[in-house]
Design an enzyme around this catalytic site. Structure first.
Site, mmCIF file in Angstrom:
data_model
loop_
_atom_site.group_PDB
_atom_site.id
_atom_site.type_symbol
_atom_site.label_atom_id
_atom_site.label_comp_id
_atom_site.label_asym_id
_atom_site.label_seq_id
_atom_site.Cartn_x
_atom_site.Cartn_y
_atom_site.Cartn_z
ATOM 1 C CG HIS A 242 -4.671 8.569 2.716
ATOM 2 N ND1 HIS A 242 -4.184 8.965 3.922
ATOM 3 C CD2 HIS A 242 -3.764 7.715 2.213
ATOM 4 C CE1 HIS A 242 -3.034 8.393 4.132
ATOM 5 N NE2 HIS A 242 -2.754 7.631 3.119
ATOM 6 C CD GLU B 87 -1.390 4.547 6.883
ATOM 7 O OE1 GLU B 87 -0.576 4.371 7.797
ATOM 8 O OE2 GLU B 87 -1.202 5.320 5.934
ATOM 9 C CG ASP C 178 12.075 -7.848 16.764
ATOM 10 O OD1 ASP C 178 11.388 -6.805 16.786
ATOM 11 O OD2 ASP C 178 12.929 -8.122 17.624
ATOM 12 C CE LYS D 254 3.146 6.076 9.125
ATOM 13 N NZ LYS D 254 1.892 5.821 8.428
HETATM 14 C C1 MEV Z 1 1.194 7.963 5.305
HETATM 15 O O1 MEV Z 1 1.017 6.797 6.077
HETATM 16 C C2 MEV Z 1 2.526 7.925 4.575
HETATM 17 C C3 MEV Z 1 2.893 9.184 3.821
HETATM 18 O O2 MEV Z 1 2.828 10.304 4.693
HETATM 19 C C4 MEV Z 1 4.287 9.007 3.285
HETATM 20 C C5 MEV Z 1 4.896 10.248 2.661
HETATM 21 O O3 MEV Z 1 4.511 11.365 3.029
HETATM 22 O O4 MEV Z 1 5.805 10.059 1.836
HETATM 23 C C6 MEV Z 1 1.916 9.467 2.708
#
Ligand code: MEV
Length: 434
Positions: free
Chosen positions: A384, A83, A286, A270
């Site tokens: 991003h 990413e 792992d 995430k």
């Molecule tokens: C993107 O890979 C991760 C985010 O969505 C985390 C979040 O929303 O806190 C930007």
């Protein structure tokens, strides 16, 4: 480590980045040569020994996050991640947190848990008592099943018994689960624990009168928790549009939302795992085990919630904290022979397992800070898309200097998509041929 060589690292070209890591004392001359000669790949012979039906390698970019200060030690952190914005965000967050004193971590204990789960136990109470009375004998039989870990100072140390109650509504009967707590030293320990569980299962059957259905490590490593904390003065959070206090409060509020709303909590967590997985993967550990355990830990209250907490202290500083179950190892598995995993351990100064946990949990906290800070201020897309533009340029077929040229134009375009990237590239190539 001489960090003067690492300033503006992201601006250096590929070979200069590697050279500056060498000059800073992060990698050896041999490692520098391996990186420059592109020999980090698994060779086919090793690959064929690792898995069945090996046909090639699936490459993932390996990068380094900068500016980490963990327990007063400066660190360069290796991350394997596809990413585009993760390493940039990590380094950015680590810089702010580092300028405020860095991360302070604790690792309380490092025990793995094995389960022998029994069915058809005729008398639960009697079985539980028998197991409790035979505790020392069970532990020594577990250790006899894997004597080398005892020689290394570890081994089975404790046990407890859990009744898994029946669920009459769904017709599930009760089970009895005997948990053995194992000190696996530097290993993640799945093989050690699984061997022990299979070794003691017949004796546990004898003691309980039940039948051992499952004999396996649990990836819910609640005895292997690492915590990282940071304190950031509000003035360090100021952006063009928001005061530091506003950013602080918005980060706290966003975390409150992730605490009460599972839909937001999954995305919030995430973001944490973007950093955690990248280090877990780079270090040859792992990541499926870590993912499974972490998300169960996020649900320990009965609802899936934010793993981080952000609050303010009396001085008005933003205070962040993250605790994760992190059963990672520094020996075993592919760690000792995978060339990229070996390099990753070397970059971190060959940390012991507890230190690797401290690094990973700090990266998780930094990653969450970076994501939530961006979300509650300028939004995530600006940063991003800047980095995503390069991926689009590569997908459009750009090579060499054209990648950055296409990305630069794309960044200022209204539509930032593949078709637009292809058109930009076409224009550049046409200009080039004139
Ligand atoms: C993107 O890979 C991760 C985010 O969505 C985390 C979040 O929303 O806190 C930007």
């Amino acid at each position: 480590m001489d960090t003067t060589h690492l300033t503006k690292f992201y601006k250096k070209n590929h070979d200069d980045k590697i050279d500056s890591l060498f000059l800073a004392g992060v990698i050896s001359k041999k490692e520098k040569d391996r990186l420059l000669d592109r020999t980090l790949e698994l060779d086919p012979e090793t690959g064929s020994h690792m898995i069945e039906n090996y046909i090639g390698n699936y490459s993932m970019p390996l990068g380094v996050a900068m500016n980490y200060m963990i327990d007063k030690e400066e660190l360069v952190v290796p991350m394997a991640i596809e990413e585009p914005s993760v390493i940039a965000a990590s380094s950015f967050a680590a810089k702010i947190i580092g300028s405020a004193g860095g991360f302070k971590t604790t690792v309380i204990h490092r025990m793995m848990i094995g389960q022998v789960t029994l069915k058809n136990v005729p008398d639960i109470e009697e079985a539980t008592n028998n197991v409790a009375e035979a505790k020392q004998e069970i532990l020594s039989r577990a250790n006899e099943a894997y004597p080398s870990i005892v020689k290394r100072g570890g081994g089975a140390k404790n046990l407890d018994v859990r009744l898994l109650e029946d669920d009459t509504d769904s017709g599930i009967p009760s089970y009895l689960s005997v948990h053995i707590h194992v000190d696996t030293q530097e290993a993640m320990g799945a093989n050690i624990v699984n061997t022990m569980m299979e070794g003691i299962a017949p004796y546990i059957e004898e003691l309980t009168g039940g039948t051992a259905l499952l004999r396996i490590l649990t990836n819910y490593a609640t005895e292997c928790l690492a915590t990282s904390k940071c304190v950031i003065p509000a003035h360090k959070l100021k952006t063009q549009d928001f005061s530091g206090e506003e950013v602080r409060d918005r980060i706290i509020e966003a975390t409150q939302v992730a605490t009460i709303d599972p839909y937001r909590a999954v995305t919030h967590n995430k973001g944490i795992m973007n950093g955690v997985d990248a280090v877990v993967l780079a270090s040859g550990n792992d990541w499926r085990a870590i993912e499974a355990g972490v998300h169960a830990y996020a649900s320990r209250s009965g609802q899936y919630r934010s793993l981080t907490s952000w609050s303010k202290n009396e001085a008005g500083d933003l205070v962040g904290e993250l605790t994760l179950p992190l059963p990672v190892g520094t020996v075993g598995g592919s760690i000792s022979f995978h060339p990229a995993a070996k390099l990753a351990h070397s970059i971190m100064g060959h940390p012991k397992a507890h230190k690797l946990e401290r690094v990973i949990v700090s990266v998780g906290l930094a990653q969450n800070f970076a994501a939530v800070r961006a979300l509650v201020t300028e939004g995530i897309q600006k940063g991003h898309m800047g980095l995503h533009a390069r991926s689009l340029a590569i997908s459009a077929g750009a090579k060499g200097d054209h990648v950055q040229q296409v990305a630069d134009i794309l960044k200022h375009s209204k539509h930032k998509n593949l078709q637009r990237a292809k058109n930009i590239l076409l224009n550049i190539l046409e200009e080039f041929e004139k």
